[in-house]
Design a protein around this motif. Structure first.
Motif, PDB file in Angstrom:
ATOM      1  N   ASP A   1       9.317  -4.270  -3.015  1.00 27.58           N
ATOM      2  CA  ASP A   1       8.934  -2.963  -2.481  1.00 27.58           C
ATOM      3  C   ASP A   1       7.726  -2.338  -3.173  1.00 27.58           C
ATOM      4  O   ASP A   1       7.000  -1.549  -2.574  1.00 27.58           O
ATOM      5  CB  ASP A   1      10.104  -1.975  -2.615  1.00 27.58           C
ATOM      6  N   SER A   2       7.548  -2.650  -4.434  1.00 24.47           N
ATOM      7  CA  SER A   2       6.524  -1.978  -5.229  1.00 24.47           C
ATOM      8  C   SER A   2       5.751  -2.981  -6.067  1.00 24.47           C
ATOM      9  O   SER A   2       6.345  -3.818  -6.750  1.00 24.47           O
ATOM     10  CB  SER A   2       7.182  -0.946  -6.158  1.00 24.47           C
TER      11      SER A   2
ATOM     12  N   GLY B   1       6.159  -1.034   0.339  1.00 23.28           N
ATOM     13  CA  GLY B   1       6.918  -0.753   1.548  1.00 23.28           C
ATOM     14  C   GLY B   1       6.106   0.024   2.555  1.00 23.28           C
ATOM     15  O   GLY B   1       5.174   0.742   2.223  1.00 23.28           O
TER      16      GLY B   1
ATOM     17  N   MET C   1       3.291   1.542  -3.890  1.00 24.76           N
ATOM     18  CA  MET C   1       4.316   1.066  -2.990  1.00 24.76           C
ATOM     19  C   MET C   1       3.826  -0.052  -2.082  1.00 24.76           C
ATOM     20  O   MET C   1       2.750   0.018  -1.521  1.00 24.76           O
ATOM     21  CB  MET C   1       4.835   2.219  -2.128  1.00 24.76           C
TER      22      MET C   1
ATOM     23  N   SER D   1      13.083   1.034  -5.435  1.00 19.02           N
ATOM     24  CA  SER D   1      12.115   0.695  -4.389  1.00 19.02           C
ATOM     25  C   SER D   1      10.758   1.337  -4.647  1.00 19.02           C
ATOM     26  O   SER D   1       9.747   0.912  -4.098  1.00 19.02           O
ATOM     27  CB  SER D   1      12.635   1.136  -3.019  1.00 19.02           C
ATOM     28  N   SER D   2      10.727   2.337  -5.506  1.00 13.71           N
ATOM     29  CA  SER D   2       9.485   3.028  -5.842  1.00 13.71           C
ATOM     30  C   SER D   2       9.093   2.735  -7.285  1.00 13.71           C
ATOM     31  O   SER D   2       9.956   2.681  -8.168  1.00 13.71           O
ATOM     32  CB  SER D   2       9.663   4.539  -5.674  1.00 13.71           C
TER      33      SER D   2
END
Length: 328
Positions: A167-168, A10, A8, A204-205
């Protein structure tokens, strides 16, 4: 890798998991080597077990951070950072050293396959690939993709998932493959079509796509190759496909912060992580990083490729901008 293979970018809460190697009763932190890490829980468990077994129990404290949070601390604080040892995405270490000259020499007899620097030792690697749910493909009458570009076929509309590079860093493996194969002009068109097909399934992951492929919410995804191998070995209707654009790799490394000559114990611990913990990490993250390492045939990507230049935060930001332009 079995739990959180998303790499990640984020922000993760600063009240991150603190893993004390002394059974929960920590000694004065001044007497301990402080280790900051962006690694997954599984990797930290391997490091912790190895350090304990090698006689370092009670002599270190590991604190977990998200990649962007830890990277931000490194770039902002330099040698003033509390950590003595850092395990981190190699591209962040490269950028922090260039900007802050914050790490000391920990060179060893190890011979990395992809060149080496004197201030960091690779500890694990992640490889990208396509994966599919064979049952969903059959139900939907979809052909098996051979490339990332195949996933831009309108037949895959709302049936493909991949991680967002914003994000990743798993998403960076996808973008590297597209730009390397098609160049920026055509590559932007390919990525735009892929974004359109993914619709609400841009995650996002890094572990988001494999979860949706497992449940059958989508037919295909892009993520870490080991995720699909593990799912297939569990008996799920999952298979992995090495895209013809290439299987790109990201590594994480260990390094020692310059503390003005007070790094002896930190260097010992860093080298234990890079050497003694390597077998355990290789089981979880089956990517050969050093000469002489062997992995099972199923873990050897068909189209292993690497970016032409050293990966840095600046390059990541450039490729993130490329992604944003493709979204328009």
């Amino acid at each position: 890798m079995k739990k959180s293979t998303g790499m990640m970018l984020g922000t993760v809460s600063a009240a991150a998991v603190v893993l004390a190697a002394c059974g929960g009763v920590a000694a004065d932190s001044k007497e301990q080597v402080i280790i900051y890490s962006n690694a997954d829980d599984e990797a930290i468990e391997v490091m912790e077990t190895t350090l304990d077994d090698k006689g370092y129990k009670g002599k270190y404290l590991i604190q977990s951070f998200g990649t962007s949070e830890l990277g931000g601390k490194m770039m902002a604080e330099g040698t003033d950072i509390e950590a003595d040892v850092v395990t981190m995405a190699s591209y962040f270490i490269e950028s922090a050293q260039t900007s802050k000259s914050m790490f000391v020499d920990i060179s060893s007899d190890l011979k990395p396959l992809d060149g080496s620097v004197t201030y960091a030792l690779p500890i694990l690697g992640n490889v990208g690939s396509i994966f599919i749910n064979t049952e969903v493909l059959q139900q939907k009458g979809l052909s098996i993709p051979k490339s990332i570009k195949d996933l831009t076929d309108p037949a895959y509309k709302d049936l493909v998932s991949f991680p967002n590079i914003m994000d990743s860093s798993t998403g960076w493996l996808l973008v590297q493959a597209i730009i390397k194969e098609y160049g920026e002009e055509e590559g932007k068109k390919v990525l735009a079509e892929l974004i359109k097909n993914a619709g609400p399934h841009i995650e996002s992951s890094g572990s988001g796509p494999i979860k949706k492929v497992k449940t059958g919410e989508v037919a295909a995804g892009f993520g870490l190759r080991i995720q699909a191998i593990d799912a297939k070995n569990e008996g799920l209707p999952i298979d992995y496909i090495d895209p013809t654009e290439g299987n790109f790799t990201l590594t994480e490394s260990v390094t020692v912060v310059d503390k003005e000559g007070e790094e002896a114990l930190a260097k010992e611990i860093a080298k234990v992580i890079a050497t003694e913990a390597r077998d355990g990490l290789l089981e979880q993250y089956p990517v050969a990083l050093y000469e002489g390492e062997q992995v099972k045939d199923e873990h050897v990507p068909t189209y292993l490729k690497k970016w032409d230049t050293t990966l840095t935060v600046d390059l990541l930001e450039k490729h993130q901008a490329f992604f944003k332009e493709a979204q328009r």
